[in-house]
Design a protein around this motif. Structure first.
Motif, PDB file in Angstrom:
ATOM      1  N   TYR A 194      12.033   3.843   0.264  1.00  0.00           N
ATOM      2  CA  TYR A 194      10.736   3.247  -0.516  1.00  0.00           C
ATOM      3  C   TYR A 194      11.105   3.687  -1.938  1.00  0.00           C
ATOM      4  O   TYR A 194      10.431   2.855  -2.834  1.00  0.00           O
ATOM      5  CB  TYR A 194       9.473   3.949   0.137  1.00  0.00           C
ATOM      6  CG  TYR A 194       8.901   3.160   1.071  1.00  0.00           C
ATOM      7  CD1 TYR A 194       7.946   2.140   0.762  1.00  0.00           C
ATOM      8  CD2 TYR A 194       9.198   3.424   2.453  1.00  0.00           C
ATOM      9  CE1 TYR A 194       7.559   1.388   1.670  1.00  0.00           C
ATOM     10  CE2 TYR A 194       8.902   2.676   3.520  1.00  0.00           C
ATOM     11  CZ  TYR A 194       7.587   1.520   3.210  1.00  0.00           C
ATOM     12  OH  TYR A 194       7.165   0.882   4.290  1.00  0.00           O
ATOM     13  N   ILE A 195      11.705   4.730  -2.137  1.00  0.00           N
ATOM     14  CA  ILE A 195      12.134   4.800  -3.750  1.00  0.00           C
ATOM     15  C   ILE A 195      12.901   3.571  -4.131  1.00  0.00           C
ATOM     16  O   ILE A 195      12.837   2.917  -5.096  1.00  0.00           O
ATOM     17  CB  ILE A 195      12.714   6.084  -3.997  1.00  0.00           C
ATOM     18  CG1 ILE A 195      12.078   7.403  -3.550  1.00  0.00           C
ATOM     19  CG2 ILE A 195      13.567   6.312  -5.325  1.00  0.00           C
ATOM     20  CD1 ILE A 195      10.907   7.662  -4.829  1.00  0.00           C
ATOM     21  N   GLY A 196      13.526   3.261  -3.253  1.00  0.00           N
ATOM     22  CA  GLY A 196      14.644   1.607  -3.725  1.00  0.00           C
ATOM     23  C   GLY A 196      13.713   0.841  -3.828  1.00  0.00           C
ATOM     24  O   GLY A 196      13.942  -0.078  -4.876  1.00  0.00           O
ATOM     25  N   TYR A 197      12.597   0.617  -3.023  1.00  0.00           N
ATOM     26  CA  TYR A 197      11.937  -0.535  -3.099  1.00  0.00           C
ATOM     27  C   TYR A 197      11.192  -0.506  -4.379  1.00  0.00           C
ATOM     28  O   TYR A 197      10.923  -1.497  -5.255  1.00  0.00           O
ATOM     29  CB  TYR A 197      10.715  -0.695  -1.966  1.00  0.00           C
ATOM     30  CG  TYR A 197      11.318  -0.761  -0.644  1.00  0.00           C
ATOM     31  CD1 TYR A 197      12.593  -1.502  -0.454  1.00  0.00           C
ATOM     32  CD2 TYR A 197      10.442  -0.476   0.545  1.00  0.00           C
ATOM     33  CE1 TYR A 197      12.934  -1.616   0.970  1.00  0.00           C
ATOM     34  CE2 TYR A 197      10.865  -0.613   1.683  1.00  0.00           C
ATOM     35  CZ  TYR A 197      12.264  -1.439   1.910  1.00  0.00           C
ATOM     36  OH  TYR A 197      12.722  -1.638   3.269  1.00  0.00           O
ATOM     37  N   ALA A 240       0.762  -1.394   0.072  1.00  0.00           N
ATOM     38  CA  ALA A 240      -0.141   0.176   0.125  1.00  0.00           C
ATOM     39  C   ALA A 240       0.867   1.093   0.032  1.00  0.00           C
ATOM     40  O   ALA A 240       0.555   2.323  -0.661  1.00  0.00           O
ATOM     41  CB  ALA A 240      -0.811   0.017   1.126  1.00  0.00           C
ATOM     42  N   ARG A 241       1.963   1.206   0.866  1.00  0.00           N
ATOM     43  CA  ARG A 241       2.735   2.509   0.961  1.00  0.00           C
ATOM     44  C   ARG A 241       3.541   2.875  -0.384  1.00  0.00           C
ATOM     45  O   ARG A 241       3.781   3.723  -0.925  1.00  0.00           O
ATOM     46  CB  ARG A 241       3.784   2.412   2.140  1.00  0.00           C
ATOM     47  CG  ARG A 241       4.702   3.517   2.234  1.00  0.00           C
ATOM     48  CD  ARG A 241       3.817   4.699   2.301  1.00  0.00           C
ATOM     49  NE  ARG A 241       3.010   4.871   3.563  1.00  0.00           N
ATOM     50  CZ  ARG A 241       3.051   4.790   4.852  1.00  0.00           C
ATOM     51  NH1 ARG A 241       4.269   5.020   5.286  1.00  0.00           N
ATOM     52  NH2 ARG A 241       2.150   4.688   5.815  1.00  0.00           N
ATOM     53  N   GLU A 242       4.000   1.646  -1.019  1.00  0.00           N
ATOM     54  CA  GLU A 242       4.550   1.590  -2.199  1.00  0.00           C
ATOM     55  C   GLU A 242       4.039   2.230  -3.485  1.00  0.00           C
ATOM     56  O   GLU A 242       4.321   2.910  -4.394  1.00  0.00           O
ATOM     57  CB  GLU A 242       5.342   0.261  -2.835  1.00  0.00           C
ATOM     58  CG  GLU A 242       6.487  -0.178  -1.937  1.00  0.00           C
ATOM     59  CD  GLU A 242       6.728  -1.785  -2.110  1.00  0.00           C
ATOM     60  OE1 GLU A 242       7.713  -2.254  -1.388  1.00  0.00           O
ATOM     61  OE2 GLU A 242       6.096  -2.260  -2.884  1.00  0.00           O
ATOM     62  N   ASP A 262       7.766  17.075  -0.059  1.00  0.00           N
ATOM     63  CA  ASP A 262       6.362  16.840  -0.901  1.00  0.00           C
ATOM     64  C   ASP A 262       5.769  15.492  -0.682  1.00  0.00           C
ATOM     65  O   ASP A 262       4.732  15.177  -0.433  1.00  0.00           O
ATOM     66  CB  ASP A 262       6.440  17.106  -2.686  1.00  0.00           C
ATOM     67  CG  ASP A 262       6.761  18.838  -2.903  1.00  0.00           C
ATOM     68  OD1 ASP A 262       6.219  19.431  -1.988  1.00  0.00           O
ATOM     69  OD2 ASP A 262       7.292  18.995  -3.882  1.00  0.00           O
ATOM     70  N   ILE A 263       6.876  14.673  -0.976  1.00  0.00           N
ATOM     71  CA  ILE A 263       6.321  12.950  -0.698  1.00  0.00           C
ATOM     72  C   ILE A 263       5.971  12.910   0.734  1.00  0.00           C
ATOM     73  O   ILE A 263       5.074  12.277   0.897  1.00  0.00           O
ATOM     74  CB  ILE A 263       7.468  12.311  -1.086  1.00  0.00           C
ATOM     75  CG1 ILE A 263       7.970  12.245  -2.549  1.00  0.00           C
ATOM     76  CG2 ILE A 263       7.105  10.811  -0.668  1.00  0.00           C
ATOM     77  CD1 ILE A 263       9.157  11.499  -3.042  1.00  0.00           C
ATOM     78  N   TRP A 264       6.676  13.379   1.563  1.00  0.00           N
ATOM     79  CA  TRP A 264       6.427  13.207   3.100  1.00  0.00           C
ATOM     80  C   TRP A 264       5.017  13.786   3.338  1.00  0.00           C
ATOM     81  O   TRP A 264       4.325  12.977   4.034  1.00  0.00           O
ATOM     82  CB  TRP A 264       7.442  13.823   3.855  1.00  0.00           C
ATOM     83  CG  TRP A 264       7.260  13.438   5.141  1.00  0.00           C
ATOM     84  CD1 TRP A 264       6.615  14.184   6.316  1.00  0.00           C
ATOM     85  CD2 TRP A 264       7.691  12.108   6.303  1.00  0.00           C
ATOM     86  NE1 TRP A 264       6.423  13.376   7.502  1.00  0.00           N
ATOM     87  CE2 TRP A 264       7.192  12.249   7.321  1.00  0.00           C
ATOM     88  CE3 TRP A 264       8.079  11.050   5.472  1.00  0.00           C
ATOM     89  CZ2 TRP A 264       7.204  11.130   7.951  1.00  0.00           C
ATOM     90  CZ3 TRP A 264       8.454  10.042   6.268  1.00  0.00           C
ATOM     91  CH2 TRP A 264       7.739  10.136   7.957  1.00  0.00           C
ATOM     92  N   GLU A 265       4.810  14.990   3.051  1.00  0.00           N
ATOM     93  CA  GLU A 265       3.484  15.518   3.165  1.00  0.00           C
ATOM     94  C   GLU A 265       2.269  15.189   2.714  1.00  0.00           C
ATOM     95  O   GLU A 265       1.202  15.169   3.264  1.00  0.00           O
ATOM     96  CB  GLU A 265       3.690  17.024   2.718  1.00  0.00           C
ATOM     97  CG  GLU A 265       4.433  17.955   3.763  1.00  0.00           C
ATOM     98  CD  GLU A 265       4.722  19.453   3.114  1.00  0.00           C
ATOM     99  OE1 GLU A 265       4.282  19.783   2.019  1.00  0.00           O
ATOM    100  OE2 GLU A 265       5.391  20.247   3.968  1.00  0.00           O
TER     101      GLU A 265
END
Length: 224
Positions: free
Chosen positions: A193-196, A152-154, A173-176
């Motif tokens: 998560y970018i790495g995932y 879900a997070r990916e 931006d991504i965090w917010e």
């Protein structure tokens, strides 16, 4: 995508928050208008689900305060059947849509997704970036026709990048937009998560999809 639920009826507030989180959204929740306004003014939300009959500050006053301050968050009013005048006034004050209680949760999800697409100027429920295809309603991702399983997070991270394809998206931006208020901020969580995503999306012989802009952020697709 990040959603704020402002609803004073506890069982409904908890059910909406749980359902939205299970659907992959980052969710904050408030039980009265005062806390709801504070959340809305303190964070960036893609959609605010707003009851009108709230303790301390009513929903109409919240809408007016947000629009007077230039807050662009999409507002979906949750209202009782007999509140026609309030619905009309809420829309005139700057709300984007409304849903009459009781409602089906699937309909609420569809309206939330539609408001998010509208906020990013995307009409179609299917987002395409090169050979990447994202079906936002079914939350299905394919690369070159091959379906890719994401958490879900990916998925939330990928959808956010896809809605801003070609733009540099900062870690802030991504965090917010992908993490809720209660998430514990870690300096490298976005990079992890970018790495995932890269491990799941990249294929030998196919163009790289996610590009790093050192000191700036990330770009999905070709940078503008």
């Amino acid at each position: 995508m990040r959603v704020l639920v402002v609803e004073d009826y506890g069982p409904l507030r908890k059910a909406l928050s749980k359902g939205l989180r299970e659907a992959g959204f980052a969710v904050d929740a408030a039980a009265d208008g005062e806390d709801g306004l504070w959340y809305a003014q303190s964070n960036e939300y893609d959609v605010i689900l707003l009851d009108l009959m709230l303790p301390k500050i009513d929903g109409l006053a919240i809408i007016k305060s947000l629009r007077d301050a230039g807050n662009p968050a999409n507002v979906l009013i949750l209202t009782a059947k007999d509140a026609v005048e309030d619905r009309v006034r809420g829309l005139d004050l700057g709300a984007d849509n409304y849903l009459v209680k009781p409602f089906a949760f699937d309909e609420l999800l569809a309206r939330v997704r539609a408001l998010i697409r509208r906020g990013y100027g995307a009409k179609s429920p299917v987002i395409r970036v090169g050979d990447l295809e994202i079906e936002t309603a079914a939350r299905v991702v394919r690369r070159a026709g091959e379906q890719i399983e994401l958490t879900a997070r990916e998925y939330a991270l990928l959808e956010f990048l896809a809605l801003r394809a070609g733009e540099v998206v900062t870690r802030t931006d991504i965090w917010e937009h992908v993490y809720d208020f209660d998430s514990s901020a870690q300096s490298n969580v976005v990079d992890v998560y970018i790495g995932y995503l890269r491990k799941k999306l990249e294929r030998p012989g196919l163009p790289r999809l996610i590009h790093t802009r050192r000191g700036q952020g990330y770009v999905l697709g070709d940078a503008r």
